[in-house]
Design an enzyme around this catalytic site. Structure first.
Site, PDB file in Angstrom:
ATOM      1  N   ASP A   1       0.874  -1.190   0.000  1.00  0.00           N
ATOM      2  CA  ASP A   1       0.000   0.000   0.000  1.00  0.00           C
ATOM      3  C   ASP A   1       0.903   1.231   0.000  1.00  0.00           C
ATOM      4  O   ASP A   1       1.744   1.380   0.897  1.00  0.00           O
ATOM      5  CB  ASP A   1      -0.884  -0.028   1.268  1.00  0.00           C
ATOM      6  N   LEU A   2       0.756   2.073  -1.012  1.00  0.00           N
ATOM      7  CA  LEU A   2       1.635   3.245  -1.110  1.00  0.00           C
ATOM      8  C   LEU A   2       1.308   4.268  -0.026  1.00  0.00           C
ATOM      9  O   LEU A   2       0.148   4.417   0.375  1.00  0.00           O
ATOM     10  CB  LEU A   2       1.504   3.876  -2.499  1.00  0.00           C
TER      11      LEU A   2
ATOM     12  N   TYR B   1      -1.778  10.099  -3.369  1.00  0.00           N
ATOM     13  CA  TYR B   1      -1.914  11.277  -4.237  1.00  0.00           C
ATOM     14  C   TYR B   1      -0.866  12.342  -3.841  1.00  0.00           C
ATOM     15  O   TYR B   1      -0.282  12.989  -4.708  1.00  0.00           O
ATOM     16  CB  TYR B   1      -3.311  11.902  -4.130  1.00  0.00           C
TER      17      TYR B   1
ATOM     18  N   ARG C   1       0.269  15.048   8.576  1.00  0.00           N
ATOM     19  CA  ARG C   1      -0.321  14.157   9.596  1.00  0.00           C
ATOM     20  C   ARG C   1       0.320  14.399  10.956  1.00  0.00           C
ATOM     21  O   ARG C   1      -0.350  14.348  11.990  1.00  0.00           O
ATOM     22  CB  ARG C   1      -0.181  12.690   9.173  1.00  0.00           C
TER      23      ARG C   1
ATOM     24  N   ASP D   1      -3.764   2.303  -5.232  1.00  0.00           N
ATOM     25  CA  ASP D   1      -2.416   2.283  -4.624  1.00  0.00           C
ATOM     26  C   ASP D   1      -2.130   1.013  -3.834  1.00  0.00           C
ATOM     27  O   ASP D   1      -1.238   0.998  -3.003  1.00  0.00           O
ATOM     28  CB  ASP D   1      -2.202   3.535  -3.757  1.00  0.00           C
ATOM     29  N   GLU D   2      -2.886  -0.046  -4.112  1.00  0.00           N
ATOM     30  CA  GLU D   2      -2.648  -1.295  -3.391  1.00  0.00           C
ATOM     31  C   GLU D   2      -2.544  -2.458  -4.361  1.00  0.00           C
ATOM     32  O   GLU D   2      -3.264  -2.509  -5.349  1.00  0.00           O
ATOM     33  CB  GLU D   2      -3.817  -1.600  -2.430  1.00  0.00           C
TER      34      GLU D   2
HETATM   35  P1  DGT Z   1      -1.785   5.973   3.566  1.00  0.00           P
HETATM   36  O1  DGT Z   1      -1.995   4.702   2.791  1.00  0.00           O
HETATM   37  O2  DGT Z   1      -2.516   5.998   4.870  1.00  0.00           O
HETATM   38  O3  DGT Z   1      -0.349   6.357   3.735  1.00  0.00           O
HETATM   39  O4  DGT Z   1      -2.455   7.173   2.743  1.00  0.00           O
HETATM   40  P2  DGT Z   1      -3.118   7.142   1.302  1.00  0.00           P
HETATM   41  O5  DGT Z   1      -3.302   8.552   0.906  1.00  0.00           O
HETATM   42  O6  DGT Z   1      -2.338   6.295   0.364  1.00  0.00           O
HETATM   43  O7  DGT Z   1      -4.535   6.534   1.618  1.00  0.00           O
HETATM   44  P3  DGT Z   1      -5.252   5.273   0.983  1.00  0.00           P
HETATM   45  O8  DGT Z   1      -4.259   4.208   0.724  1.00  0.00           O
HETATM   46  O9  DGT Z   1      -6.376   4.961   1.907  1.00  0.00           O
HETATM   47  O10 DGT Z   1      -5.883   5.810  -0.358  1.00  0.00           O
HETATM   48  C1  DGT Z   1      -5.126   5.967  -1.558  1.00  0.00           C
HETATM   49  C2  DGT Z   1      -5.549   7.249  -2.273  1.00  0.00           C
HETATM   50  O11 DGT Z   1      -6.947   7.196  -2.563  1.00  0.00           O
HETATM   51  C3  DGT Z   1      -5.361   8.497  -1.458  1.00  0.00           C
HETATM   52  O12 DGT Z   1      -4.059   9.043  -1.661  1.00  0.00           O
HETATM   53  C4  DGT Z   1      -6.426   9.410  -1.953  1.00  0.00           C
HETATM   54  C5  DGT Z   1      -7.519   8.480  -2.409  1.00  0.00           C
HETATM   55  N1  DGT Z   1      -8.597   8.395  -1.393  1.00  0.00           N
HETATM   56  C6  DGT Z   1      -8.557   7.764  -0.216  1.00  0.00           C
HETATM   57  N2  DGT Z   1      -9.708   7.901   0.448  1.00  0.00           N
HETATM   58  C7  DGT Z   1     -10.514   8.656  -0.333  1.00  0.00           C
HETATM   59  C8  DGT Z   1     -11.867   9.154  -0.197  1.00  0.00           C
HETATM   60  O13 DGT Z   1     -12.551   8.931   0.804  1.00  0.00           O
HETATM   61  N3  DGT Z   1     -12.339   9.908  -1.246  1.00  0.00           N
HETATM   62  C9  DGT Z   1     -11.606  10.154  -2.362  1.00  0.00           C
HETATM   63  N4  DGT Z   1     -12.148  10.875  -3.347  1.00  0.00           N
HETATM   64  N5  DGT Z   1     -10.345   9.696  -2.521  1.00  0.00           N
HETATM   65  C10 DGT Z   1      -9.806   8.969  -1.517  1.00  0.00           C
HETATM   66 MG    MG Z   2      -2.044   4.224   0.645  1.00  0.00          MG
END
Ligand code: DGT
Ligand code: MG
Length: 409
Positions: free
Chosen positions: A54-55, A59, A91, A146-147
């Protein structure tokens, strides 16, 4: 489907017809007696080694790769009024994913915001990420942008064959072990997981050196457990789950909805039976569950609650559908809606053209706005795309406007 419904459950965990186990199942695990006298097998299929990757702050990470000046500063990615993700600097300042932009700015006034409504560069990086993993093995399954799951069983086998058996005690484990449990390098499953952790570290190193990406990895004996364990240490770290830690990991999930594969609708039906925690689900008599959900789903989700998942890593290949969506919140007239649909279609046709394949069907899905129920059902209508339109897409002629969505609705 990208951007598909949050009320849908991931199909990698749907029960197989007739409740039969996946092709990779191997009954090697211990057995746990359930409270109703039946015996539920626990942790079968110990022969596989699966990595979930998981990245980190996906974004935001892509934005920092495109514009290195953003590095080191708290950064949020905005879609409409929501900050859908933020980097770890933000964060650390108390900003959380999916906060409103207003609240995020209050928490961290120096927060830099970039607009993330155009997903093109995130999609492109997402496919590069998957393609890189596919250089190691074809057994890569995409899960969201991203997974990815990677089945590294064979890679581990090959490496272990290259080691002499009496040297196994010298294999080191890379990263963390869930619950800090002791690794016993006389235990064949521990040896394989330790070797799996080495492979996971190599995958992460390649992601970083080739694409500049960091991410977390979970190494375990099935997809469900690898996904659940991968976020234990964040960001840019990895964690191995030994079979002995499975029960603690499952019990750490306070709500059944935290089990991947149990979605909102199933959780609601479980709640009518008074079942909300994973422990409730584990100990519920099978007959009661089966009466409510049918035997296939009941057996399947009860197995999930014990951390059992025989579903194979199914190579994703090219996406089967392309989609785009919008909340239409800023539209207050029919003309504005039509204009927005034209914008969405133009971007979709662009992607279709780059993809190069010929589409068969167009589907329009709507979800009516409901301030009280965000799970309000989606409604869809679909129709075949006329062949003369398909021909024009093949030539890159993108002047269709709304006429393409010539469905009944
Ligand atoms: P992490 O994995 O906790 O380090 O952070 P992220 O940003 O990679 O979070 P993740 O893996 O849950 O989601 C991947 C991407 O998907 C994130 O960068 C932005 C998008 N995303 C996540 N949750 C939402 C959401 O509720 N709404 C929208 N529109 N996009 C989302
Ligand atoms: Mg992620």
């Amino acid at each position: 489907m990208e951007g598909s419904g949050d009320d849908e459950e991931p199909d990698w965990l749907l029960p197989e017809p007739g409740g039969s186990p996946g092709r990779d199942s191997l009954a090697a695990g211990g057995r746990v007696p359930s409270c109703h006298g039946k015996v539920v097998s626990a942790g079968s299929s110990l022969h596989r080694i699966i990595v979930h990757l998981d990245l980190d702050c996906f974004y935001a990470q892509v934005e920092m790769i495109c514009n290195p000046e953003l590095r080191g500063r708290p950064l949020g990615v905005q879609q409409k009024y929501l900050m859908v993700t933020c980097n770890y600097e933000a964060r650390n300042a108390g900003v959380k994913k999916c906060m409103s932009v207003k609240e995020a700015k209050e928490k961290c006034p120096e927060l830099v915001l970039v607009n993330g409504e155009d997903l093109t560069k995130y999609r492109e990086m997402s496919y590069k990420f998957t393609a890189l993993l596919e250089e190691f093995t074809p057994l890569v399954e995409r899960l969201g942008l991203d997974e990815n799951f990677v089945d590294i069983t064979e890679m581990v086998e090959i490496r272990l064959e290259q080691w002499k058996k009496d040297a196994f005690s010298k294999i080191s484990l890379s990263g963390h072990v869930y619950n800090n449990q002791t690794v016993d390098l006389h235990d064949p499953v521990h040896i394989r997981l330790a070797m799996g952790s080495q492979v996971a570290a190599e995958l992460r190193a390649a992601m970083h050196s080739r694409l500049g990406l960091t991410g977390c990895a979970g190494v375990a004996t099935n997809k469900l457990l690898s996904k659940l364990v991968s976020g234990t240490f964040k960001p840019n770290q990895q964690t191995v789950l030994l079979p002995e830690g499975r029960q603690d990991l499952m019990n750490s999930l306070d709500n059944v909805m935290k089990v991947p594969g149990i979605g909102y609708k199933t959780a609601k039906r479980l709640a009518t039976l008074g079942l909300t925690t994973v422990r409730d689900l584990q100990t519920c008599p099978a007959a009661i569950l089966e009466r409510e959900l049918g035997s296939s789903v009941a057996q399947h989700i009860q197995k999930l609650s014990w951390g059992e998942d025989d579903s194979p890593v199914s190579p994703s290949g090219l996406p089967q559908s392309l989609s785009d969506e919008d909340s239409f919140r800023k539209c207050s007239s029919e003309a504005e809606v039509k204009k927005k649909i034209e914008e969405l279609l133009a971007s979709l046709l662009d992607r279709l053209y780059k993809d190069g394949r010929k589409p068969h069907t167009i589907r329009l899905t709507i979800r009516q706005f409901s301030p009280t129920n965000k799970w309000f059902n989606r409604e869809s209508r679909q129709c075949p795309i006329p062949s003369h339109v398909v021909q024009r897409i093949g030539t890159g002629n993108r002047r269709y406007g709304c006429r393409t969505s010539n469905c009944r609705r």
